[in-house]
Design a protein around this motif. Structure first.
Motif, short mmCIF file in Angstrom:
data_model
loop_
_atom_site.label_atom_id
_atom_site.label_comp_id
_atom_site.label_asym_id
_atom_site.label_seq_id
_atom_site.Cartn_x
_atom_site.Cartn_y
_atom_site.Cartn_z
N MET A 156 0.87 -1.27 0.01
CA MET A 156 -0.11 -0.03 0.03
C MET A 156 0.88 1.11 0.16
O MET A 156 1.93 1.52 0.69
CB MET A 156 -0.93 0.12 1.18
N THR A 157 0.54 2.06 -0.84
CA THR A 157 1.37 3.35 -0.79
C THR A 157 0.81 4.30 -0.32
O THR A 157 -0.29 4.77 -0.57
CB THR A 157 1.76 3.68 -2.63
N THR A 158 1.62 5.31 0.57
CA THR A 158 1.07 6.49 1.20
C THR A 158 1.25 7.67 0.10
O THR A 158 2.13 7.56 -0.51
CB THR A 158 1.93 6.56 2.23
N PRO A 159 0.44 8.56 0.33
CA PRO A 159 0.57 9.80 -0.48
C PRO A 159 2.02 10.39 -0.64
O PRO A 159 2.71 10.96 -1.55
CB PRO A 159 -0.33 10.93 0.26
N MET B 145 4.85 8.59 -0.38
CA MET B 145 5.55 7.65 -1.17
C MET B 145 5.40 7.84 -2.65
O MET B 145 6.21 7.79 -3.35
CB MET B 145 5.53 6.16 -0.72
N TYR B 146 3.88 8.17 -2.78
CA TYR B 146 3.45 8.41 -4.26
C TYR B 146 4.15 9.74 -4.59
O TYR B 146 4.74 9.54 -5.80
CB TYR B 146 1.97 8.43 -4.14
N ASN C 256 10.32 10.27 -10.69
CA ASN C 256 10.11 9.87 -12.29
C ASN C 256 10.28 11.06 -13.06
O ASN C 256 11.02 11.21 -14.18
CB ASN C 256 8.61 9.38 -12.42
N GLN C 257 9.88 12.29 -12.40
CA GLN C 257 10.19 13.34 -13.31
C GLN C 257 11.59 13.83 -13.25
O GLN C 257 12.12 14.29 -14.43
CB GLN C 257 9.53 14.79 -12.52
N LYS C 258 12.51 13.46 -12.21
CA LYS C 258 13.86 13.73 -12.75
C LYS C 258 14.52 13.14 -13.46
O LYS C 258 15.33 13.40 -14.18
CB LYS C 258 14.47 13.63 -11.03
N GLN C 259 13.81 11.59 -13.56
CA GLN C 259 14.65 10.74 -14.36
C GLN C 259 14.16 11.15 -16.03
O GLN C 259 15.08 11.22 -16.91
CB GLN C 259 14.10 9.22 -14.49
#
Length: 66
Positions: free
Chosen positions: A1-4, A6-7, A14-17
């Protein structure tokens, strides 16, 4: 379960990559242009070396036959 949080962290990573991919793509384009320019210079210098070594090309058919 991902928390806000972590998301959000995953989204930022992802944006940095994606940004890094863009930077690398731009750098690749620059290097490809530089490579074409350097290849043209090499061809020119090889031609100049041939002229220096063998003289200018002779296109006169009479001179070739002698």
């Amino acid at each position: 379960m991902t928390t806000p949080k972590m998301y959000l962290d995953l989204e930022l990573k992802n944006q940095k990559q994606k940004d890094m991919i863009t930077v690398y793509e731009e750098h690749i384009e620059t290097l490809e242009k530089e490579n074409k320019s350097l290849n043209a210079q090499i061809l020119f210098l090889k031609e100049q070396l041939n002229y220096k070594t063998f003289g200018k090309p002779c296109y006169n058919e009479e001179v070739k036959d002698k």
